[in-house]
Design a protein around this motif. Structure first.
Motif, PDB file in Angstrom:
ATOM      1  N   THR A  83       0.842  -1.194   0.000  1.00 40.69           N
ATOM      2  CA  THR A  83       0.000   0.000   0.000  1.00 40.69           C
ATOM      3  C   THR A  83       0.878   1.245   0.000  1.00 40.69           C
ATOM      4  N   PRO A  84       0.622   2.195  -0.912  1.00 40.08           N
ATOM      5  CA  PRO A  84       1.380   3.451  -0.882  1.00 40.08           C
ATOM      6  C   PRO A  84       0.957   4.273   0.336  1.00 40.08           C
ATOM      7  N   LEU A  85       1.933   4.682   1.153  1.00 43.53           N
ATOM      8  CA  LEU A  85       1.633   5.424   2.378  1.00 43.53           C
ATOM      9  C   LEU A  85       2.373   6.751   2.371  1.00 43.53           C
ATOM     10  N   LEU A  86       1.714   7.771   2.914  1.00 44.93           N
ATOM     11  CA  LEU A  86       2.413   9.034   3.140  1.00 44.93           C
ATOM     12  C   LEU A  86       2.376   9.343   4.617  1.00 44.93           C
ATOM     13  N   PHE A  87       3.399  10.046   5.066  1.00 49.85           N
ATOM     14  CA  PHE A  87       3.551  10.386   6.469  1.00 49.85           C
ATOM     15  C   PHE A  87       3.491  11.899   6.598  1.00 49.85           C
ATOM     16  N   TYR A  88       2.546  12.355   7.452  1.00 51.22           N
ATOM     17  CA  TYR A  88       2.406  13.792   7.669  1.00 51.22           C
ATOM     18  C   TYR A  88       1.833  14.020   9.065  1.00 51.22           C
ATOM     19  N   ALA A  89       2.388  14.977   9.770  1.00 52.45           N
ATOM     20  CA  ALA A  89       1.931  15.359  11.110  1.00 52.45           C
ATOM     21  C   ALA A  89       1.871  14.165  12.049  1.00 52.45           C
ATOM     22  N   GLY A  90       2.863  13.284  11.956  1.00 43.98           N
ATOM     23  CA  GLY A  90       2.945  12.147  12.856  1.00 43.98           C
ATOM     24  C   GLY A  90       1.985  11.026  12.543  1.00 43.98           C
ATOM     25  N   GLU A  91       1.297  11.079  11.412  1.00 47.32           N
ATOM     26  CA  GLU A  91       0.339  10.050  11.036  1.00 47.32           C
ATOM     27  C   GLU A  91       0.705   9.469   9.679  1.00 47.32           C
ATOM     28  N   LYS A  92       0.325   8.212   9.474  1.00 39.82           N
ATOM     29  CA  LYS A  92       0.496   7.627   8.149  1.00 39.82           C
ATOM     30  C   LYS A  92      -0.889   7.428   7.537  1.00 39.82           C
ATOM     31  N   THR A  93      -0.981   7.756   6.262  1.00 41.09           N
ATOM     32  CA  THR A  93      -2.250   7.724   5.539  1.00 41.09           C
ATOM     33  C   THR A  93      -2.029   7.050   4.201  1.00 41.09           C
ATOM     34  N   PRO A  94      -2.937   6.156   3.797  1.00 45.50           N
ATOM     35  CA  PRO A  94      -2.807   5.591   2.454  1.00 45.50           C
ATOM     36  C   PRO A  94      -2.869   6.715   1.412  1.00 45.50           C
ATOM     37  N   ALA A  95      -1.981   6.679   0.441  1.00 44.34           N
ATOM     38  CA  ALA A  95      -1.908   7.735  -0.569  1.00 44.34           C
ATOM     39  C   ALA A  95      -3.226   7.909  -1.339  1.00 44.34           C
ATOM     40  N   PRO A  96      -3.959   6.831  -1.712  1.00 44.88           N
ATOM     41  CA  PRO A  96      -5.227   7.048  -2.408  1.00 44.88           C
ATOM     42  C   PRO A  96      -6.245   7.816  -1.548  1.00 44.88           C
ATOM     43  N   LYS A  97      -6.249   7.552  -0.243  1.00 42.66           N
ATOM     44  CA  LYS A  97      -7.156   8.270   0.652  1.00 42.66           C
ATOM     45  C   LYS A  97      -6.790   9.755   0.689  1.00 42.66           C
ATOM     46  N   ALA A  98      -5.501  10.058   0.793  1.00 40.28           N
ATOM     47  CA  ALA A  98      -5.059  11.450   0.813  1.00 40.28           C
ATOM     48  C   ALA A  98      -5.394  12.140  -0.508  1.00 40.28           C
ATOM     49  N   ALA A  99      -5.173  11.454  -1.634  1.00 41.73           N
ATOM     50  CA  ALA A  99      -5.475  12.026  -2.951  1.00 41.73           C
ATOM     51  C   ALA A  99      -6.962  12.327  -3.069  1.00 41.73           C
ATOM     52  N   PHE A 100      -7.794  11.417  -2.597  1.00 41.67           N
ATOM     53  CA  PHE A 100      -9.247  11.612  -2.630  1.00 41.67           C
ATOM     54  C   PHE A 100      -9.624  12.830  -1.789  1.00 41.67           C
ATOM     55  N   GLN A 101      -9.091  12.914  -0.571  1.00 40.37           N
ATOM     56  CA  GLN A 101      -9.391  14.040   0.314  1.00 40.37           C
ATOM     57  C   GLN A 101      -8.948  15.359  -0.298  1.00 40.37           C
ATOM     58  N   LEU A 102      -7.768  15.385  -0.871  1.00 43.55           N
ATOM     59  CA  LEU A 102      -7.266  16.617  -1.464  1.00 43.55           C
ATOM     60  C   LEU A 102      -8.109  17.042  -2.665  1.00 43.55           C
ATOM     61  N   HIS A 103      -8.599  16.083  -3.444  1.00 44.17           N
ATOM     62  CA  HIS A 103      -9.376  16.411  -4.643  1.00 44.17           C
ATOM     63  C   HIS A 103     -10.827  16.772  -4.316  1.00 44.17           C
ATOM     64  N   TYR A 104     -11.482  15.959  -3.488  1.00 42.40           N
ATOM     65  CA  TYR A 104     -12.910  16.141  -3.223  1.00 42.40           C
ATOM     66  C   TYR A 104     -13.205  16.954  -1.960  1.00 42.40           C
ATOM     67  N   GLY A 105     -12.195  17.161  -1.124  1.00 49.11           N
ATOM     68  CA  GLY A 105     -12.395  17.946   0.084  1.00 49.11           C
ATOM     69  C   GLY A 105     -13.171  17.238   1.171  1.00 49.11           C
ATOM     70  N   ARG A 106     -13.205  15.917   1.124  1.00 52.46           N
ATOM     71  CA  ARG A 106     -13.899  15.130   2.153  1.00 52.46           C
ATOM     72  C   ARG A 106     -13.234  13.771   2.281  1.00 52.46           C
ATOM     73  N   GLU A 107     -13.554  13.099   3.397  1.00 55.91           N
ATOM     74  CA  GLU A 107     -13.042  11.743   3.623  1.00 55.91           C
ATOM     75  C   GLU A 107     -13.773  10.786   2.682  1.00 55.91           C
ATOM     76  N   PRO A 108     -13.079   9.804   2.124  1.00 55.39           N
ATOM     77  CA  PRO A 108     -13.783   8.805   1.323  1.00 55.39           C
ATOM     78  C   PRO A 108     -14.588   7.878   2.223  1.00 55.39           C
ATOM     79  N   ILE A 109     -15.680   7.373   1.683  1.00 57.04           N
ATOM     80  CA  ILE A 109     -16.469   6.352   2.380  1.00 57.04           C
ATOM     81  C   ILE A 109     -16.087   5.028   1.742  1.00 57.04           C
ATOM     82  N   GLY A 110     -15.465   4.179   2.507  1.00 56.59           N
ATOM     83  CA  GLY A 110     -14.909   2.955   1.943  1.00 56.59           C
ATOM     84  C   GLY A 110     -13.567   3.270   1.303  1.00 56.59           C
ATOM     85  N   LYS A 111     -13.057   2.327   0.587  1.00 59.76           N
ATOM     86  CA  LYS A 111     -11.732   2.465  -0.020  1.00 59.76           C
ATOM     87  C   LYS A 111     -11.846   3.201  -1.361  1.00 59.76           C
TER      88      LYS A 111
END
Length: 160
Positions: A83-111
Motif C-alpha cells: 500500500t502506498p503510504l504518506l507520512f504527515y503530522a505524525g500520522e500515516k495515511t494511504p496515498a489514495p485516501k489522501a489524494a481523494f481528500q485533497l481532490h474532493y475535500g472530504r473523507e472517502p467512504i470505503g476504499k
C-alpha cells in the motif's frame, strides 16, 4: 486551558516536547495539551521537522503525473501489503485516501479505487469511493435498461 507563555513560545519555535518538559520542569502531557490547544501539528517521532510543510507538499513530493494524466506513487510502500503510504503530522495515511481528500475535500467512504483503468493510479479525479461507485453502477443499469446493453463491438447511439 490556561496556556503557559514560555511553553507556547518554545512550541512555536519548534523545540521538541521532551526538551521543553525537561528545561521548564513541566510534564510532557502539559506540553502535549498546550501544543493541541495552540492548534499546532503533532510532532514527528524524534522531534525531527517535516521535510514537507503541508499534506499537499507531501503528496506532490512522493508522486508523479504521467503524460496521459494519471498519477503514480513514487514514495514509501508498506512492505507487507504494498500500500502506498504518506507520512504527515505524525500520522500515516494511504496515498489514495489522501489524494481523494485533497481532490474532493472530504473523507472517502470505503476504499477509494481508480476508475480510469490504470492499476494503482492515485489521481484524485480518477478515484471513486463506495457511494460514487454505487451511483455509477445504478446509472449504468439505467442506461442499459433504456438503450439496451452494448456489446464490445457496438458503438454508443449518436444524437439525431
Amino acid at each position: 486551558m490556561k496556556v503557559r507563555a514560555d511553553v507556547a513560545e518554545m512550541l512555536r519555535a519548534g523545540v521538541p516536547h521532551s526538551r521543553i518538559a525537561r528545561e521548564l520542569g513541566v510534564s510532557q502531557g502539559t506540553v502535549r495539551r498546550t501544543n493541541h490547544a495552540l492548534g499546532l501539528p503533532a510532532p514527528l517521532r524524534g522531534g525531527r521537522p517535516s521535510r514537507y510543510p503541508t499534506l499537499v507538499a507531501v503528496f506532490r513530493g512522493n508522486s508523479e503525473e504521467t503524460e496521459d494524466g494519471h498519477v503514480r506513487w513514487t514514495g514509501y510502500r508498506d512492505a507487507s501489503s504494498n500500500t502506498p503510504l504518506l507520512f504527515y503530522a505524525g500520522e500515516k495515511t494511504p496515498a489514495p485516501k489522501a489524494a481523494f481528500q485533497l481532490h474532493y475535500g472530504r473523507e472517502p467512504i470505503g476504499k477509494p479505487l481508480p476508475t480510469c483503468g490504470m492499476t494503482g493510479c492515485i489521481a484524485g479525479a480518477h478515484l471513486a469511493d463506495r457511494p460514487m461507485r454505487e451511483a455509477n453502477a445504478r446509472a449504468d443499469a439505467a442506461y442499459d435498461a433504456i438503450f439496451g446493453a452494448l456489446s464490445t463491438n457496438d458503438e454508443p447511439p449518436q444524437g439525431t
